[in-house]
Write an enzyme that holds these catalytic residues in place. Sequence first.
Site, PDB file in Angstrom:
ATOM      1  N   SER A 261     -33.189  10.471   9.209  1.00 24.44           N
ATOM      2  CA  SER A 261     -34.358  11.033   8.527  1.00 24.44           C
ATOM      3  C   SER A 261     -35.009  12.064   9.425  1.00 24.44           C
ATOM      4  O   SER A 261     -34.940  11.958  10.665  1.00 24.44           O
ATOM      5  CB  SER A 261     -35.375   9.936   8.210  1.00 24.44           C
ATOM      6  OG  SER A 261     -36.599  10.486   7.763  1.00 24.44           O
TER       7      SER A 261
ATOM      8  N   THR B  96     -23.372   1.900   1.140  1.00 24.99           N
ATOM      9  CA  THR B  96     -24.389   0.848   1.040  1.00 24.99           C
ATOM     10  C   THR B  96     -25.677   1.465   0.495  1.00 24.99           C
ATOM     11  O   THR B  96     -25.958   2.640   0.702  1.00 24.99           O
ATOM     12  CB  THR B  96     -24.655   0.171   2.396  1.00 24.99           C
ATOM     13  OG1 THR B  96     -25.220   1.110   3.312  1.00 24.99           O
ATOM     14  CG2 THR B  96     -23.356  -0.394   2.973  1.00 24.99           C
ATOM     15  N   GLY B  97     -26.451   0.646  -0.203  1.00 26.53           N
ATOM     16  CA  GLY B  97     -27.648   1.177  -0.847  1.00 26.53           C
ATOM     17  C   GLY B  97     -27.285   2.226  -1.882  1.00 26.53           C
ATOM     18  O   GLY B  97     -27.864   3.309  -1.920  1.00 26.53           O
ATOM     19  N   GLY B  98     -26.335   1.886  -2.749  1.00 29.96           N
ATOM     20  CA  GLY B  98     -25.773   2.877  -3.672  1.00 29.96           C
ATOM     21  C   GLY B  98     -26.300   2.817  -5.084  1.00 29.96           C
ATOM     22  O   GLY B  98     -25.683   3.395  -5.983  1.00 29.96           O
TER      23      GLY B  98
ATOM     24  N   TYR C 293     -40.951   3.265  10.820  1.00 30.37           N
ATOM     25  CA  TYR C 293     -39.807   3.872  10.125  1.00 30.37           C
ATOM     26  C   TYR C 293     -39.168   4.956  10.990  1.00 30.37           C
ATOM     27  O   TYR C 293     -37.941   5.007  11.154  1.00 30.37           O
ATOM     28  CB  TYR C 293     -40.262   4.458   8.789  1.00 30.37           C
ATOM     29  CG  TYR C 293     -39.158   5.132   8.007  1.00 30.37           C
ATOM     30  CD1 TYR C 293     -38.314   4.394   7.188  1.00 30.37           C
ATOM     31  CD2 TYR C 293     -38.971   6.514   8.089  1.00 30.37           C
ATOM     32  CE1 TYR C 293     -37.301   5.012   6.467  1.00 30.37           C
ATOM     33  CE2 TYR C 293     -37.963   7.138   7.373  1.00 30.37           C
ATOM     34  CZ  TYR C 293     -37.128   6.383   6.562  1.00 30.37           C
ATOM     35  OH  TYR C 293     -36.114   7.008   5.855  1.00 30.37           O
TER      36      TYR C 293
END
Length: 249
Positions: free
Chosen positions: A137, A12-14, A150
């Site tokens: 992250s 996803t988010g590719g 975030y």
Amino acid sequence: MTTFQNKVVVVTGGTSGIGLATAKAFSAAGASVFITGRRQEALDAAVKAIGGQVTGVRGDMSKLADIDRLYDAVQQRHAQIDVLFANAGGGGFAPLGAIDETHFDETFATNVKGVLFTVQKALPLLKDGGAVVLTGSTAGASGTPAFSVYGATKAAVRSFARNWVLDLKDRHIRVNVVSPGPIDTAGLNELFGGGAEADGVKAGLVGAIPSGRVGQPEEVAQAVLFLASDAASFINGAELFVDGGMTQI
């Protein structure tokens, strides 16, 4: 070289950055790859850039109906998914006094809600013994000014992995987190204001990175392929930092 021949991989988010680099790496290793992105133009460009057996499915992973459409598209061609890289995410800066409800809701919808339901809705197709990799992250493990929302979403992603390994242990599905530090992507440049301003911020970060540079998307991609491969068969619920040592000092 790690092979994913005859494997089905969902990223996803590719369409850019780490997701695009990882989709390219999986495709080069022989996988049939499905990628998602919110903009059709970017999706089409990514499919062309990746090459091999790749399918683009337009969708916003914060929307459950779009997640359903993704897995419907996979099921039309394949009986199962071997690897899921739940990578779609994003965020922006806002100091505590400036955080509003929209900032909070949008960041948590993409990075937490989206990841949760991307994995949940994959379960009927995920192969027993398969692998899930989540994008975390360094911000989830250490503080950054004006980046608390975030960072909180990425701490939640880290917590998901610790709990899901227990939920999925009977199916022997491994769940791990790859946590990048500063990586040289278009998304990072945009976050840092673009152009010379972004270059200045990145140059300032280098002093805090023992490796003496920012990372490249391909370096994160190789970490994802490792976590998804049989070489990592006894690695489960772990967080792998790809940050040049930044979080370790």
